[in-house]
Design a protein around this motif. Structure first.
Motif, PDB file in Angstrom:
ATOM      1  N   VAL A  38       0.740  -1.358  -0.197  1.00 44.62           N
ATOM      2  CA  VAL A  38       0.100   0.066   0.115  1.00 44.62           C
ATOM      3  C   VAL A  38       0.739   1.152  -0.082  1.00 44.62           C
ATOM      4  O   VAL A  38       1.710   1.464   0.743  1.00 44.62           O
ATOM      5  N   PRO A  39       0.694   2.196  -0.921  1.00 43.50           N
ATOM      6  CA  PRO A  39       1.801   3.117  -1.180  1.00 43.50           C
ATOM      7  C   PRO A  39       1.785   4.273  -0.177  1.00 43.50           C
ATOM      8  O   PRO A  39       0.549   4.402   0.381  1.00 43.50           O
ATOM      9  N   THR A  40       2.822   4.862   0.224  1.00 42.83           N
ATOM     10  CA  THR A  40       2.763   5.993   1.194  1.00 42.83           C
ATOM     11  C   THR A  40       1.748   7.185   0.659  1.00 42.83           C
ATOM     12  O   THR A  40       1.965   7.319  -0.634  1.00 42.83           O
ATOM     13  N   GLY A  41       1.300   7.858   1.565  1.00 42.51           N
ATOM     14  CA  GLY A  41       0.136   8.828   1.338  1.00 42.51           C
ATOM     15  C   GLY A  41      -1.102   8.379   1.024  1.00 42.51           C
ATOM     16  O   GLY A  41      -1.948   9.127   1.070  1.00 42.51           O
ATOM     17  N   THR A  42      -1.410   6.832   1.182  1.00 40.50           N
ATOM     18  CA  THR A  42      -2.465   6.262   1.103  1.00 40.50           C
ATOM     19  C   THR A  42      -3.665   6.807   2.189  1.00 40.50           C
ATOM     20  O   THR A  42      -2.951   6.402   3.395  1.00 40.50           O
ATOM     21  N   GLU A  43      -4.838   7.257   2.013  1.00 33.74           N
ATOM     22  CA  GLU A  43      -5.626   7.652   3.224  1.00 33.74           C
ATOM     23  C   GLU A  43      -6.281   6.122   3.563  1.00 33.74           C
ATOM     24  O   GLU A  43      -6.877   5.553   2.734  1.00 33.74           O
ATOM     25  N   VAL A  44      -6.005   5.812   4.883  1.00 34.46           N
ATOM     26  CA  VAL A  44      -6.694   4.520   5.491  1.00 34.46           C
ATOM     27  C   VAL A  44      -7.304   4.942   6.710  1.00 34.46           C
ATOM     28  O   VAL A  44      -6.726   5.220   7.713  1.00 34.46           O
ATOM     29  N   LEU A  45      -8.700   5.137   6.655  1.00 36.75           N
ATOM     30  CA  LEU A  45      -9.589   5.456   7.810  1.00 36.75           C
ATOM     31  C   LEU A  45      -9.149   6.685   8.230  1.00 36.75           C
ATOM     32  O   LEU A  45      -8.836   7.687   7.176  1.00 36.75           O
ATOM     33  N   ASP A  46      -8.758   7.086   9.323  1.00 38.44           N
ATOM     34  CA  ASP A  46      -8.342   8.444   9.868  1.00 38.44           C
ATOM     35  C   ASP A  46      -6.806   8.702   9.766  1.00 38.44           C
ATOM     36  O   ASP A  46      -6.223   9.586  10.273  1.00 38.44           O
ATOM     37  N   TRP A  47      -6.085   7.784   9.154  1.00 38.39           N
ATOM     38  CA  TRP A  47      -4.876   7.612   9.025  1.00 38.39           C
ATOM     39  C   TRP A  47      -4.350   7.886   7.550  1.00 38.39           C
ATOM     40  O   TRP A  47      -4.877   7.748   6.491  1.00 38.39           O
ATOM     41  N   ILE A  48      -2.941   7.871   7.607  1.00 35.00           N
ATOM     42  CA  ILE A  48      -2.157   7.926   6.105  1.00 35.00           C
ATOM     43  C   ILE A  48      -1.075   7.089   6.425  1.00 35.00           C
ATOM     44  O   ILE A  48      -0.350   7.038   7.151  1.00 35.00           O
ATOM     45  N   VAL A  49      -0.833   6.337   5.202  1.00 37.39           N
ATOM     46  CA  VAL A  49       0.285   5.195   5.290  1.00 37.39           C
ATOM     47  C   VAL A  49       1.540   6.133   5.201  1.00 37.39           C
ATOM     48  O   VAL A  49       1.849   7.105   4.367  1.00 37.39           O
ATOM     49  N   ALA A 207       0.271  -8.069   9.748  1.00 40.37           N
ATOM     50  CA  ALA A 207       0.305  -7.024   9.359  1.00 40.37           C
ATOM     51  C   ALA A 207       1.110  -6.183  10.264  1.00 40.37           C
ATOM     52  O   ALA A 207       1.089  -6.602  11.662  1.00 40.37           O
ATOM     53  N   PRO A 208       1.785  -5.059  10.088  1.00 41.07           N
ATOM     54  CA  PRO A 208       2.148  -4.105  11.263  1.00 41.07           C
ATOM     55  C   PRO A 208       1.169  -3.947  12.307  1.00 41.07           C
ATOM     56  O   PRO A 208      -0.057  -3.522  11.757  1.00 41.07           O
ATOM     57  N   GLY A 209       1.743  -3.550  13.377  1.00 38.22           N
ATOM     58  CA  GLY A 209       0.536  -3.210  14.311  1.00 38.22           C
ATOM     59  C   GLY A 209      -0.209  -1.828  14.193  1.00 38.22           C
ATOM     60  O   GLY A 209       0.748  -1.013  13.580  1.00 38.22           O
ATOM     61  N   THR A 210      -1.304  -1.705  14.567  1.00 33.39           N
ATOM     62  CA  THR A 210      -2.164  -0.474  14.538  1.00 33.39           C
ATOM     63  C   THR A 210      -2.348  -0.099  13.155  1.00 33.39           C
ATOM     64  O   THR A 210      -3.266  -0.169  12.376  1.00 33.39           O
ATOM     65  N   ILE A 211      -1.280   0.658  12.392  1.00 30.18           N
ATOM     66  CA  ILE A 211      -1.396   1.181  11.214  1.00 30.18           C
ATOM     67  C   ILE A 211      -1.810   0.122  10.129  1.00 30.18           C
ATOM     68  O   ILE A 211      -2.347   0.040   9.082  1.00 30.18           O
ATOM     69  N   GLY A 212      -1.140  -1.249  10.253  1.00 35.31           N
ATOM     70  CA  GLY A 212      -1.457  -2.208   9.447  1.00 35.31           C
ATOM     71  C   GLY A 212      -2.675  -2.978   9.598  1.00 35.31           C
ATOM     72  O   GLY A 212      -3.505  -3.122   8.477  1.00 35.31           O
ATOM     73  N   SER A 213      -3.380  -3.158  10.625  1.00 32.68           N
ATOM     74  CA  SER A 213      -4.702  -3.464  10.801  1.00 32.68           C
ATOM     75  C   SER A 213      -5.690  -2.336  10.507  1.00 32.68           C
ATOM     76  O   SER A 213      -6.631  -2.854   9.748  1.00 32.68           O
ATOM     77  N   ILE A 214      -5.355  -1.046  10.729  1.00 35.05           N
ATOM     78  CA  ILE A 214      -6.108  -0.167  10.193  1.00 35.05           C
ATOM     79  C   ILE A 214      -6.362  -0.091   8.611  1.00 35.05           C
ATOM     80  O   ILE A 214      -7.345   0.082   7.841  1.00 35.05           O
ATOM     81  N   THR A 215      -5.150  -0.353   7.922  1.00 32.42           N
ATOM     82  CA  THR A 215      -5.009  -0.404   6.593  1.00 32.42           C
ATOM     83  C   THR A 215      -5.976  -1.620   6.023  1.00 32.42           C
ATOM     84  O   THR A 215      -6.605  -1.553   5.169  1.00 32.42           O
ATOM     85  N   TRP A 216      -5.548  -2.826   6.688  1.00 27.04           N
ATOM     86  CA  TRP A 216      -6.564  -3.971   6.193  1.00 27.04           C
ATOM     87  C   TRP A 216      -7.910  -3.657   6.665  1.00 27.04           C
ATOM     88  O   TRP A 216      -8.811  -3.858   5.613  1.00 27.04           O
ATOM     89  N   LEU A 217      -8.399  -2.939   7.467  1.00 25.88           N
ATOM     90  CA  LEU A 217      -9.706  -2.810   7.713  1.00 25.88           C
ATOM     91  C   LEU A 217     -10.296  -1.621   6.563  1.00 25.88           C
ATOM     92  O   LEU A 217     -11.439  -1.797   6.202  1.00 25.88           O
ATOM     93  N   ALA A 218      -9.472  -0.664   6.278  1.00 25.44           N
ATOM     94  CA  ALA A 218      -9.968   0.300   5.263  1.00 25.44           C
ATOM     95  C   ALA A 218     -10.046  -0.308   3.895  1.00 25.44           C
ATOM     96  O   ALA A 218     -10.966  -0.060   3.100  1.00 25.44           O
ATOM     97  N   ARG A 219      -9.116  -1.477   3.514  1.00 23.22           N
ATOM     98  CA  ARG A 219      -9.459  -2.020   2.110  1.00 23.22           C
ATOM     99  C   ARG A 219     -10.437  -3.338   2.440  1.00 23.22           C
ATOM    100  O   ARG A 219     -10.533  -3.783   1.272  1.00 23.22           O
ATOM    101  N   ASN A 220     -10.951  -3.640   3.505  1.00 18.46           N
ATOM    102  CA  ASN A 220     -11.662  -4.710   3.589  1.00 18.46           C
ATOM    103  C   ASN A 220     -13.086  -4.378   4.308  1.00 18.46           C
ATOM    104  O   ASN A 220     -13.774  -5.204   5.152  1.00 18.46           O
TER     105      ASN A 220
END
Length: 423
Positions: A38-49, A207-220
């Motif tokens: 998932v590229p840097t700068g991708t918005e994932v819920l309230d976070w950004i990669v 997945a990486p902790g916190t940002i990884g699960s948030i990213t997975w949730l954003a995409r699923n």
């Protein structure tokens, strides 16, 4: 499992970077993985990669002697995670102290520190090392990169007879920390290898902790809303403490009840904790917008042992016996989920004659004969096919019986034509 922990231990992992990729490559030698970048700068819920971080070398060198007093090659915990690059720079010890992190109360251990979202740099070292440094000049260098890249996570899916999924999640972002969470990864791999033709579909997320699960949730989002029926976060799976299960936010999800049933029936020393929004990635899966039925299985609790986030959490700190115990406990929990069915009593008017059908006789000589007979009576009485609480787990809880006894009774009654599965 212990060998996998030892193999993964030297790798320098973080929430992004080549250490995570190499970790997933090694895991992928045992189970096939679908890897996502998932590229840097991708918005994932309230976070950004964030930017991707990689590091090759770092040190603190005593200028007077030329000796490295802190060396990244000795332990990757020596560098604050996500430290920005620092060219060779000479500082006095007095000027350097503000960049140094130790544990005065544990002077022989190196702490684990990170700075993911604030660009800075620093070193971690044993307090006894710091105490022994003479005043003078020291050269510091961090050969790292912090640049646009990707966040990496991976999934392994074991297809089931239904598309209802059991989510198993592990964090893969910590550097050389064996219990937190290489032991969790190792147990997850063993669980995945053991599953053969399950009823549920099992989805393992590394997945990486916190940002990884948030990213997975954003995409699923759709999958989370409609497919995830049960879930378990695995962490700290190899220390010698007793087992701990932390409830999902729902508190009474089937996974919560299954875990409590297994732990209670096993006779193992254990702790069952209520949900709190502090800990591992269960807090992301259980955030109110998703509210997934995801609990957390550990041995010692989050931050609950002296070696937590220190160099003391090495491969010798975890044991093969503890990981095996965690594996078997999780397996038993999954077996409850797999066998928790609802049945309809096909002879509901009065108690059917079990002896005529050979059911009592077939149990002769077993040490648990009386318990299984009671389980049969409970299953027959409760399996009306109408009540919302007539599944086998419900019956086990009402009867105060082990789930295995209730499931075995249901199997025998179904084979005798007295029950019909309705789920």
């Amino acid at each position: 499992m212990h060998e996998l922990v030892r193999r993964l231990y030297p790798l320098c992992r973080s929430i992004t970077g080549d250490g995570v990729r190499r970790t997933l490559e090694i895991v992928g030698e045992s189970i096939p993985l679908d890897v996502s970048e998932v590229p840097t700068g991708t918005e994932v819920l309230d976070w950004i990669v964030p930017k991707e971080w990689n590091i090759r070398d770092a040190y603190i060198k005593d200028v007077a002697t030329g000796r490295r007093v802190v060396d990244f090659n000795e332990s990757n915990l020596h560098v604050v995670g996500y430290s920005v690059p620092v060219p060779p720079t000479v500082l006095s010890l007095a000027d350097l102290r503000g960049r140094l992190h130790t544990l005065p109360e544990q002077p022989d251990l190196i702490p684990y520190r990170t700075s993911y979202y604030k660009e800075t740099w620093g070193f971690c070292l044993r307090h006894e090392t710091l105490a022994g440094l003479p005043e003078g000049d020291y050269e510091v260098m961090i050969d790292s990169t912090l640049a646009d890249g990707h966040l990496t996570y991976a999934e392994h899916v074991v297809p089931g007879r239904t598309d209802r999924e059991v989510l198993v999640s592990c964090h893969v972002c910590h550097p050389s920390l064996a219990n937190d969470n290489l032991a969790g990864i190792a147990v997850a791999v063993s669980l995945a290898l053991r599953l053969k033709d399950p009823y549920h579909t099992y989805r393992f997320v590394f997945a990486p902790g916190t940002i990884g699960s948030i990213t997975w949730l954003a995409r699923n989002r759709e999958r989370a809303a409609h497919k995830i029926a049960h879930g378990l976060v695995l962490a700290c799976a190899g220390d010698r403490g007793s087992l701990t299960y932390k409830h999902s936010r729902r508190g009474d999800a089937e996974i919560d009840r299954a875990a409590a049933q297994v732990l209670r029936a096993s006779g193992r020393e254990h702790t069952v904790l209520p949900f709190s929004p502090y800990g591992y990635d269960e807090r992301q899966y259980c955030s109110p917008g998703f509210n997934l039925p995801v609990g957390c299985m550990t041995r010692s609790t989050y931050a609950g042992y002296p070696e937590y986030h220190t160099s003391g959490d090495d491969p010798d700190f975890v044991s093969a016996e503890a990981m095996s115990d965690t594996l078997e406990t999780c397996w038993e929990v999954f077996q409850v989920l797999e066998r928790n069915r609802r049945y309809l009593n096909l002879s509901p008017y009065g108690e059917p004659q079990l002896g005529r059908r050979g059911l009592y006789g077939s149990l002769g000589g077993r040490s648990d004969t009386q318990r299984l007979q009671m389980a049969m009576l409970w299953v027959l009485n409760q399996s009306d096919g109408v009540s919302p609480d007539c599944a086998l787990l419900d019956i086990a809880e009402k009867a105060g019986l082990p789930f295995d006894a209730v499931a075995e009774a249901a199997r025998a009654l179904a084979e005798a034509g007295l029950l019909k599965e309705i789920r």
